[in-house]
Scaffold this active site. Sequence first.
Site, PDB file in Angstrom:
ATOM      1  N   ARG A 206      -9.259  -1.002   7.754  1.00  0.00           N
ATOM      2  CA  ARG A 206     -10.052  -0.015   7.026  1.00  0.00           C
ATOM      3  C   ARG A 206     -10.454   1.161   7.917  1.00  0.00           C
ATOM      4  O   ARG A 206     -11.630   1.514   8.013  1.00  0.00           O
ATOM      5  CB  ARG A 206     -11.300  -0.684   6.437  1.00  0.00           C
ATOM      6  CG  ARG A 206     -11.914   0.125   5.312  1.00  0.00           C
ATOM      7  CD  ARG A 206     -13.045  -0.615   4.659  1.00  0.00           C
ATOM      8  NE  ARG A 206     -13.580   0.179   3.568  1.00  0.00           N
ATOM      9  CZ  ARG A 206     -14.120  -0.328   2.473  1.00  0.00           C
ATOM     10  NH1 ARG A 206     -14.212  -1.614   2.306  1.00  0.00           N
ATOM     11  NH2 ARG A 206     -14.591   0.454   1.526  1.00  0.00           N
ATOM     12  N   CYS A 207      -9.455   1.724   8.621  1.00  0.00           N
ATOM     13  CA  CYS A 207      -9.777   2.946   9.367  1.00  0.00           C
ATOM     14  C   CYS A 207      -8.515   3.759   9.552  1.00  0.00           C
ATOM     15  O   CYS A 207      -7.411   3.256   9.426  1.00  0.00           O
ATOM     16  CB  CYS A 207     -10.399   2.648  10.718  1.00  0.00           C
ATOM     17  SG  CYS A 207      -9.223   2.248  12.005  1.00  0.00           S
TER      18      CYS A 207
ATOM     19  N   GLN B 292       0.827  -1.207   0.000  1.00  0.00           N
ATOM     20  CA  GLN B 292       0.000   0.000   0.000  1.00  0.00           C
ATOM     21  C   GLN B 292       0.863   1.259   0.000  1.00  0.00           C
ATOM     22  O   GLN B 292       0.344   2.358  -0.128  1.00  0.00           O
ATOM     23  CB  GLN B 292      -0.912   0.019   1.236  1.00  0.00           C
ATOM     24  CG  GLN B 292      -1.960  -1.076   1.229  1.00  0.00           C
ATOM     25  CD  GLN B 292      -2.856  -1.049   2.458  1.00  0.00           C
ATOM     26  OE1 GLN B 292      -3.026  -2.064   3.118  1.00  0.00           O
ATOM     27  NE2 GLN B 292      -3.452   0.096   2.780  1.00  0.00           N
TER      28      GLN B 292
END
Lengths: 811, 158
Positions: free
Chosen positions: A395-396, A248
């Site tokens: 996902r935060c 990522q």
Amino acid sequence: MPQLDDRKEHHSEQKAGVSAKVPTTDEVQIKTPEKICGMGHRKKRKEDPRFIQGKGNYVDDVKLPGMLYMDIVRSPYAHAKINSIDASAALEMDGVLAVITGEDLKAAGDLHWMPTLMSDTQMVLPIDKVVYYAQEVCAVIATSRYVAADAIEQVYVDYEPLDAVVDPFEAMNDNVIVRDDKEKKTNHIWHWEAGDKAATDAVFKDAATVVKEKLYIPRIHVSSIETCGMVANYNKARSHMQIYMTSQAPHAHRTVFALVSGLPEHKIQIISPDIGGGFGGKVPVYPGYVICAVASLVTGKPVKWIEDRSENLQADSFARDYHIEAEMAADKNGKITGLRVKTLSDCGAADAAANPSKFPAGLYSICTGSYDMKAAHVEVDGVYTTKPPGGVAYRCSFRVTEAVHMIERMTDIMAHELGEDPADYRLKNFIRPDQFPYKSPTGWEYDSGNYEAALKKAMDMIDYRALREEQKQKRANGELMGIGISSFTEVVGAGPSKDYDILGIKMFDSAEIRIHPTGKAMARFGTKSQGQGHETTYAQIIAEELGLPSDDIEVEEGDTDTAPYGLGTYASRSTPTAGAAAVMASRKIKAKAKKIAAHLLEVGEDDLEWSIDRFQVKGSPDQAKTIQEIAFAAYTNHPQGMEAGLEAVDYYDPPNLTFPFGSYICVVDIDKGTGEVAIRRFVAVDDCGHIINPMIVEGQIHGGLTMGLAPALYEEIVYDENGQNLTGTLADYLVPTAVESPKWELGKTITPSPHHPIGAKGVGESPTVGAPPAIANAVVDALWHLGVRHIDIPITPPKVWKLLRDNGVTD
Amino acid sequence: MPNTISFRLNGKPVRLQVDGNRKLLWVLRTELELTGTKFGCGHGVCGACAVLVDDRPVRACMAQVASVAGKKVVTIEGLAKNGGLHPLQKAFVENDALQCGFCTPGMILTAYGLLRSKRKPSRDEIIQGMDDNLCRCGAHTRIVDAIQSAAEEVKQGT
């Protein structure tokens, strides 16, 4: 759809970095015609054609000539001394080329340890002992995947089991020391505080009501469907390392690899191709990556390493694992006055989170949420246990989910305790729109917000008052129905470089745009999409700014040799940072384009005005040069003395984070016989400022809600007392499917970020942050009259069933 | 031991010398270089590796390659016909039913099997039929929307 001649400006262009009062609307603005397809259009994704035909290119799809395969021997113990490793049988197998151990890495230049992104250290391969179940022990390199998998069974490791320490509270007693490599023989890693302790104590002393609760936010796993992996390809003749990696953050990883390996950074190329879901799990550097790169260095051949599912679930970074004790104070009018929070963060065997350096507990101190209060004080302690290291986001944005779950649960508990309606109680305690920009008691400056508008919209959409009436009637009939609200504030887009860095690298992000002579463009970014649709949305941003059709703009990310340096995609930072960089780079191009247009039209620059895709003479719009004509002239007829070409790069350093928010309302019905929670309705009103592509935003919200539902009702990583992972397959770790997904009902308000150049905020993670407390609040709301005050997530049928039986409810 | 195994793959005959015990997934991805079929879990739980064998969805990570001898295998690369996308492929794009794209081939081929076994599935039947396919990006409701709209088109087209 507006036509080309509809050039009315719907909103004035915002300058980056300016704080201002901003009004809330609910209509997506579209300024460009469909053929340009700038912001606001529901443009179909450019990524999709390759994905629906099986033509995506993910790491495991990379095949290089002469490629070898790596597989990893993993520890069957959570804590054990290693007496010896005997790889002789494996080395005798046909096709096995090498077995790499910790000793080998040590001999290669102390590569058996590596830094984590939190400046802690983590073993790549052990020499003395293992500290978590499924830890990497050694690696086999072979000519095929099959041989490598068979050979790891032929490596004999003599372990001497040691006591595991699984419970973080027990770990704090230091009876078992996890990291005896450290000078200080303690499991306590760090202590961190935010807010004002004295002011908070004073507020609690004067409080009319205080509520307290213990909350556990369990360890969970992102479990992207594509596991992690790498193809490392060292070319000895060129002294060049090419790496395909599920990353990522390819640039940050390149720098880490350079620092750890000693290879010069210009001789390392990291390519992050299509990524099959990231969610934070592909931010850390895992031992397997380092071993794979070393294996290629040693053999001089390409080496592929792809995790299997259990390796991914058992050894890769987890998320959450926060043990929270929270207290909330209110005055005699029920107004929230203060918050006091103590938290134990179970880090596993290394602090391998991916938080900005100054924030060991991430952005957890955002925990006063959407409510105006006088004082707050937050303490967090990090502790080692014999579990896999972490914890990354799921996902935060850095630990915001934990903060939001706590404040939304506590606010609900307070409302119920005071006998007030949870919606009305929130409306009474919200930070008011006129208070923005708002300085929170823990030091945040919220850039914008209108919490009342979002909650009222959600209440209208779901017909909240009617639901409360229905609930009354159902309760009278002995039926269990609950309504839960979550009015969350997110904090995304790290970040201003003065406060945010990863291992010292400042958290700006970048865009580089080149416009070719024929008016087509190439745009490259320092971020890396993992399903967010960057190829589409970034093109739309540039189309909006420059009037080039978004189909004429090729977006590329993930190759460190070609993309400008950036910190990558996680924590909903791409639109706030690289999206802003796309705007600023476009505006640099536009400034040059204006000079070229003035030259072509033989007028002064001041005589020109921009209109969608062209510069035109003020008052004489038929005298104009389109961006395509200008681009051609930039290479064929540019003014003498001006550099040829039309391109720009921008490294955007945001002046503040962005603060998306929303209000979610969930209605549940509980089966008294089984304890099963059925979500009847779920309304989600999100505010992420100006919207670039509503279709993609709504898709992101669907995804985020599903990943919020997951830990609320299903997912948890469970260990036994020996530290063995009991949820190491997708048959045990329950990821929701179509059957579990409710019909999401979406709404929106639009409160633009005053400092982002197009008023946008991040959105991909808001629903993961906001959904769990809405669901938990709904379940507790259904059971409050029975004496239930709190249930830890995941709220599974056995938990509810037991609570019902404990409170005398039988079917 | 290597066996000679013949089958039809995406409409063309193939003949391989391969250990018949090997899993279809890895033979497709390695020897046949069709990487559209994805490895997700290796236990038949996630559905990322679904392919069609004689028009029925099969988990390629569980199926031995010998089991497809003499049969027709279709992977995601072979679903489009005569240069035209299958209605399911089009519907996935129209309904924004994918994000990272990794589960998508398995989703589309599982849905293909579902529509073959039931011409007019109700929404509930589609949801139940897709229960064994994981999408971690969380696009499930749109995947169901896409299958529902493709079902209409497939129905009209026949």
